[in-house]
Design an enzyme around this catalytic site. Sequence first.
Site, PDB file in Angstrom:
ATOM      1  N   PHE B  39       3.847 -11.716   1.231  1.00  0.00           N
ATOM      2  CA  PHE B  39       3.381 -12.013   2.587  1.00  0.00           C
ATOM      3  C   PHE B  39       1.943 -11.532   2.724  1.00  0.00           C
ATOM      4  CE2 PHE B  39       7.936 -11.392   2.614  1.00  0.00           C
ATOM      5  CZ  PHE B  39       8.420 -12.451   3.366  1.00  0.00           C
ATOM      6  N   VAL B  77       4.663  -7.112   0.994  1.00  0.00           N
ATOM      7  CA  VAL B  77       3.749  -7.352   2.103  1.00  0.00           C
ATOM      8  C   VAL B  77       2.411  -6.712   1.767  1.00  0.00           C
ATOM      9  CG1 VAL B  77       3.408  -7.036   4.580  1.00  0.00           C
ATOM     10  CG2 VAL B  77       5.738  -7.181   3.665  1.00  0.00           C
ATOM     11  N   CYS B  78       1.337  -7.483   1.867  1.00  0.00           N
ATOM     12  CA  CYS B  78       0.004  -6.930   1.570  1.00  0.00           C
ATOM     13  C   CYS B  78      -0.298  -5.804   2.558  1.00  0.00           C
ATOM     14  CB  CYS B  78      -1.070  -7.997   1.690  1.00  0.00           C
ATOM     15  SG  CYS B  78      -2.736  -7.305   1.571  1.00  0.00           S
ATOM     16  N   ILE B  79      -0.522  -4.628   2.025  1.00  0.00           N
ATOM     17  CA  ILE B  79      -0.652  -3.452   2.890  1.00  0.00           C
ATOM     18  C   ILE B  79      -1.918  -3.516   3.756  1.00  0.00           C
ATOM     19  CG2 ILE B  79      -1.736  -2.052   1.069  1.00  0.00           C
ATOM     20  CD1 ILE B  79      -0.141   0.347   2.268  1.00  0.00           C
ATOM     21  N   ALA B  82      -1.352  -5.934   6.538  1.00  0.00           N
ATOM     22  CA  ALA B  82      -0.311  -5.439   7.445  1.00  0.00           C
ATOM     23  C   ALA B  82      -0.848  -4.346   8.372  1.00  0.00           C
ATOM     24  CB  ALA B  82       0.866  -4.916   6.636  1.00  0.00           C
TER      25      ALA B  82
END
Lengths: 123, 130
Positions: B39, B77-79, B82
């Site tokens: 994501f 999830v791409c930190i 996010a």
Amino acid sequence: MSHAKPRDLLVILRRGPHGSSQLREGLDTALVAAAFGRTVTLLFMGEGVTALVADQKAGPLGQKGTAATLEMLEMYDIDRLLVEASALEQFGLGEEDLMLEATAVSQASIALEPASHRLVLVF
Amino acid sequence: MRYAILLLAAPYTNQASHSALRFARTLLARGHQLETVFFYQEGVQNAARLASPPQDEPHLVDAWSALSREHGTALQVCIAAALRRGLLDEREAARHGKQGYSVEPPFELTGLGQLIDIGLRCDRLITFAP
């Protein structure tokens, strides 16, 4: 422009430095890949060629701008930069306007690039 | 075949997240593997723990979690994307001094290096974008 051994990653940059985060995120992805030892090609297409215009400042909306990131490419050994020749012409740009050395390429040779990379990401 | 999905679109705004989920279910039903869903950009909104859509609409966050539980698919999830959008797991919330958290397992915050890895490792990386 074919290579005996496929390169790892082709990042295609199609957006200008301001107005969206696409260019910044594309460059970040390229840097991360290079930091992990992957071979990376950057291809500036369409509006994306304006990323290379020299003397850009940070944007009025508080964006950091992308010029500083572009200056780091060499340190990450990202040295294969391609720029769409017809887009340069469309934006009235010449090679002397660009902040980095990039190879102007025709649309015919751009069409060959994806096949010589293992992964292609478009921003 | 080993697949991975890259999802760049927010849920409910357009079709992309729904399509990605249906594609995921279909390829699994056909006997392929789905190693990871990554994501990125607005796609990180798919990991919002507190999402509460009307009960007669698909719950996309729960649907991703169910997919992961049933098939072992990693939800990465791409930190950086996010954190910018207020999507923090317990650890990041503590680190940034925030009350509450908005991302929970099986979603995991991870770096862009993972995207490159799965793109190079899997047979196919399929992008769903707005």
